[in-house]
Design a protein around this motif. Sequence first.
Motif, mmCIF file in Angstrom:
data_model
loop_
_atom_site.group_PDB
_atom_site.id
_atom_site.type_symbol
_atom_site.label_atom_id
_atom_site.label_comp_id
_atom_site.label_asym_id
_atom_site.label_seq_id
_atom_site.Cartn_x
_atom_site.Cartn_y
_atom_site.Cartn_z
ATOM 1 N N VAL A 164 -20.040 -58.611 11.523
ATOM 2 C CA VAL A 164 -20.120 -58.678 10.072
ATOM 3 C C VAL A 164 -19.522 -57.411 9.470
ATOM 4 O O VAL A 164 -19.786 -56.306 9.934
ATOM 5 C CB VAL A 164 -21.583 -58.855 9.607
ATOM 6 N N LEU A 165 -18.711 -57.600 8.447
ATOM 7 C CA LEU A 165 -18.070 -56.492 7.759
ATOM 8 C C LEU A 165 -18.528 -56.424 6.315
ATOM 9 O O LEU A 165 -18.891 -57.436 5.719
ATOM 10 C CB LEU A 165 -16.550 -56.677 7.774
ATOM 11 N N THR A 166 -18.468 -55.235 5.762
ATOM 12 C CA THR A 166 -18.756 -55.030 4.347
ATOM 13 C C THR A 166 -17.454 -55.119 3.560
ATOM 14 O O THR A 166 -16.364 -55.165 4.136
ATOM 15 C CB THR A 166 -19.378 -53.652 4.105
ATOM 16 N N THR A 167 -17.576 -55.077 2.249
ATOM 17 C CA THR A 167 -16.392 -55.067 1.398
ATOM 18 C C THR A 167 -15.524 -53.850 1.712
ATOM 19 O O THR A 167 -14.301 -53.951 1.790
ATOM 20 C CB THR A 167 -16.796 -55.075 -0.090
ATOM 21 N N ALA A 168 -16.148 -52.702 1.926
ATOM 22 C CA ALA A 168 -15.397 -51.486 2.258
ATOM 23 C C ALA A 168 -14.665 -51.638 3.591
ATOM 24 O O ALA A 168 -13.527 -51.180 3.736
ATOM 25 C CB ALA A 168 -16.340 -50.285 2.294
ATOM 26 N N ASP A 169 -15.307 -52.280 4.570
ATOM 27 C CA ASP A 169 -14.658 -52.512 5.863
ATOM 28 C C ASP A 169 -13.421 -53.384 5.700
ATOM 29 O O ASP A 169 -12.368 -53.120 6.283
ATOM 30 C CB ASP A 169 -15.616 -53.206 6.844
ATOM 31 N N THR A 199 -10.222 -54.392 -5.301
ATOM 32 C CA THR A 199 -9.354 -55.565 -5.157
ATOM 33 C C THR A 199 -10.058 -56.655 -4.364
ATOM 34 O O THR A 199 -10.000 -57.834 -4.732
ATOM 35 C CB THR A 199 -8.032 -55.175 -4.473
ATOM 36 N N ILE A 200 -10.748 -56.293 -3.303
ATOM 37 C CA ILE A 200 -11.486 -57.276 -2.497
ATOM 38 C C ILE A 200 -12.560 -57.939 -3.357
ATOM 39 O O ILE A 200 -12.739 -59.160 -3.305
ATOM 40 C CB ILE A 200 -12.090 -56.627 -1.235
ATOM 41 N N ALA A 215 -11.658 -53.827 3.004
ATOM 42 C CA ALA A 215 -10.647 -53.066 2.282
ATOM 43 C C ALA A 215 -9.882 -52.154 3.239
ATOM 44 O O ALA A 215 -8.647 -52.095 3.192
ATOM 45 C CB ALA A 215 -11.302 -52.250 1.173
ATOM 46 N N ALA A 216 -10.581 -51.474 4.117
ATOM 47 C CA ALA A 216 -9.933 -50.580 5.079
ATOM 48 C C ALA A 216 -9.028 -51.351 6.034
ATOM 49 O O ALA A 216 -7.912 -50.911 6.330
ATOM 50 C CB ALA A 216 -10.992 -49.802 5.853
ATOM 51 N N LEU A 217 -9.480 -52.504 6.504
ATOM 52 C CA LEU A 217 -8.670 -53.316 7.416
ATOM 53 C C LEU A 217 -7.428 -53.881 6.746
ATOM 54 O O LEU A 217 -6.363 -53.961 7.365
ATOM 55 C CB LEU A 217 -9.492 -54.490 7.948
ATOM 56 N N SER A 218 -7.556 -54.277 5.504
ATOM 57 C CA SER A 218 -6.470 -54.983 4.826
ATOM 58 C C SER A 218 -5.526 -54.080 4.049
ATOM 59 O O SER A 218 -4.455 -54.519 3.642
ATOM 60 C CB SER A 218 -7.052 -56.030 3.874
ATOM 61 N N GLN A 231 -14.397 -65.791 -9.270
ATOM 62 C CA GLN A 231 -14.140 -67.233 -9.382
ATOM 63 C C GLN A 231 -12.665 -67.562 -9.537
ATOM 64 O O GLN A 231 -12.147 -68.447 -8.905
ATOM 65 C CB GLN A 231 -14.934 -67.791 -10.563
ATOM 66 N N ARG A 232 -11.961 -66.804 -10.340
ATOM 67 C CA ARG A 232 -10.565 -67.144 -10.611
ATOM 68 C C ARG A 232 -9.617 -66.735 -9.492
ATOM 69 O O ARG A 232 -8.496 -67.200 -9.441
ATOM 70 C CB ARG A 232 -10.111 -66.555 -11.930
ATOM 71 N N ASN A 233 -10.043 -65.848 -8.591
ATOM 72 C CA ASN A 233 -9.162 -65.389 -7.522
ATOM 73 C C ASN A 233 -9.687 -65.736 -6.134
ATOM 74 O O ASN A 233 -9.200 -65.207 -5.139
ATOM 75 C CB ASN A 233 -8.967 -63.871 -7.604
ATOM 76 N N ARG A 234 -10.657 -66.604 -6.055
ATOM 77 C CA ARG A 234 -11.306 -66.899 -4.781
ATOM 78 C C ARG A 234 -10.329 -67.361 -3.707
ATOM 79 O O ARG A 234 -10.492 -67.074 -2.538
ATOM 80 C CB ARG A 234 -12.389 -67.943 -4.987
ATOM 81 N N HIS A 235 -9.280 -68.064 -4.088
ATOM 82 C CA HIS A 235 -8.302 -68.574 -3.130
ATOM 83 C C HIS A 235 -7.423 -67.471 -2.549
ATOM 84 O O HIS A 235 -6.771 -67.677 -1.539
ATOM 85 C CB HIS A 235 -7.428 -69.648 -3.782
ATOM 86 N N ARG A 236 -7.374 -66.305 -3.168
ATOM 87 C CA ARG A 236 -6.487 -65.231 -2.720
ATOM 88 C C ARG A 236 -7.106 -64.342 -1.658
ATOM 89 O O ARG A 236 -6.382 -63.727 -0.883
ATOM 90 C CB ARG A 236 -6.085 -64.356 -3.907
ATOM 91 N N GLY A 237 -8.411 -64.218 -1.638
ATOM 92 C CA GLY A 237 -9.062 -63.270 -0.747
ATOM 93 C C GLY A 237 -9.554 -63.886 0.551
ATOM 94 O O GLY A 237 -9.420 -65.075 0.792
ATOM 95 N N PRO A 238 -10.122 -63.031 1.398
ATOM 96 C CA PRO A 238 -10.646 -63.507 2.679
ATOM 97 C C PRO A 238 -11.920 -64.327 2.479
ATOM 98 O O PRO A 238 -12.628 -64.146 1.485
ATOM 99 C CB PRO A 238 -10.946 -62.215 3.434
#
Length: 83
Positions: free
Chosen positions: A21-26, A37-38, A28-31, A44-51
């Motif tokens: 399990v990763l956090t939002t910060a994890d 941005t994560i 962000a660091a990986l990507s 809701q409006r960008n759900r398709h763009r993120g992991p």
Amino acid sequence: MTDPQGKQVPTKSEPALGGEVLTTADVAALSGHTPETIREYRSQRNRHRGPPFHRNGKTVHYVRSEVLQWIETKLASRRGLLK
């Protein structure tokens, strides 16, 4: 960890999500994105763009294998391998 019936029970180090399990910060660091941005990708409006993410109440988790797949897909699309 197991319960009295011998069934596997997840712990904090062994999540029910089936992977690290990763956090939002994890993520962000990986990507290479910022945590902001994560979080925006989760909106809701960008759900398709993120992991892919999983929510447990107000807590948000990401599964490492799903994040790595998302990164690979984004890289492949940038290289013109996916349409």
